[in-house]
Design a protein around this motif. Sequence first.
Motif, mmCIF file in Angstrom:
data_model
loop_
_atom_site.group_PDB
_atom_site.id
_atom_site.type_symbol
_atom_site.label_atom_id
_atom_site.label_comp_id
_atom_site.label_asym_id
_atom_site.label_seq_id
_atom_site.Cartn_x
_atom_site.Cartn_y
_atom_site.Cartn_z
ATOM 1 N N HIS A 12 0.805 -1.222 0.000
ATOM 2 C CA HIS A 12 0.000 0.000 0.000
ATOM 3 C C HIS A 12 0.840 1.275 0.000
ATOM 4 O O HIS A 12 0.313 2.377 0.018
ATOM 5 N N ASN A 40 -2.749 -1.548 -3.259
ATOM 6 C CA ASN A 40 -4.019 -1.068 -2.709
ATOM 7 C C ASN A 40 -3.862 0.275 -2.008
ATOM 8 O O ASN A 40 -2.772 0.641 -1.572
ATOM 9 N N GLY A 41 -4.976 0.990 -1.911
ATOM 10 C CA GLY A 41 -4.980 2.296 -1.268
ATOM 11 C C GLY A 41 -4.836 3.430 -2.266
ATOM 12 O O GLY A 41 -4.868 3.224 -3.485
ATOM 13 N N ALA A 44 -2.351 3.201 -5.289
ATOM 14 C CA ALA A 44 -2.396 1.935 -6.039
ATOM 15 C C ALA A 44 -1.884 2.071 -7.472
ATOM 16 O O ALA A 44 -1.069 1.269 -7.932
ATOM 17 N N PRO A 68 -7.827 0.491 1.080
ATOM 18 C CA PRO A 68 -6.555 0.233 1.771
ATOM 19 C C PRO A 68 -6.737 -0.701 2.971
ATOM 20 O O PRO A 68 -6.481 -0.317 4.112
#
Length: 255
Positions: A12, A40-41, A44, A68
Amino acid sequence: VLNMVSVVMAVHRLDKYLDDAILSILNQTFTDFEFIIIANGPEADSLKKYIQKKFSDYRIKIITSTIPQLAYALNLGIDHAKHDLIARMDADDVAYPERLSRQIKFLEKNSLDMLGANLELINQDGENIGNRKLPVGNRINNILPYKNCFAHNTILIKKDILVRARGYNSGFNSEDYDLWLRLKKLGVRWDNLNENLLKYRIHQNASQRRLLGYAECSGYALREFILKKNFKNLSAFIFHFVKSLIRPDRSKSAG
């Protein structure tokens, strides 16, 4: 024979540890795997671009998600995994070159569903600061109500039993412990390989031993007691609850 592996790692943020984590998987002595990275987050898209530019290995497959949250990211990765075995990896740790090879052989030889390993502890600069030994054999089921008996970043597990357990369920700091408690109910066959197979980085950004994690574990223990009212589950709930009251809210340490 289970000889194909999907390595699943969520990331992340872009930091100085990510390259070493990715390279430690790409440089495994066992080479027949796909490497699923869930970026992710909020970062990304930039994470995906960075990894694609830096690493051209065909085994890497990148999935992006704006959420996230580790449990969600790992479920997403598992859902995309093509192979029968899932190996977990964290974006700030370093796997030993023979990690996958050693674990696959041991898991198959002993007809296990899941296998962890011991840890070498390293600091922010990659220097050795100790080791962590995990329980083995029957001790795992005996200790599990009171303590997480596996290093999440060392896990090799059959995908089908992960799916049967409905994947990761919850948790911000303790999604792995919740999963182990649910897997135990399914009669999972598991163990820890009694050797270091991963360098586990201790640094300020890591989440172990934060108060939220203790609160979550208390909730899991209460759930287990409500589902099966016996003395062991009651004592486990009391243990986790008291620990959540007396343990400080601090960042990851070697304890």
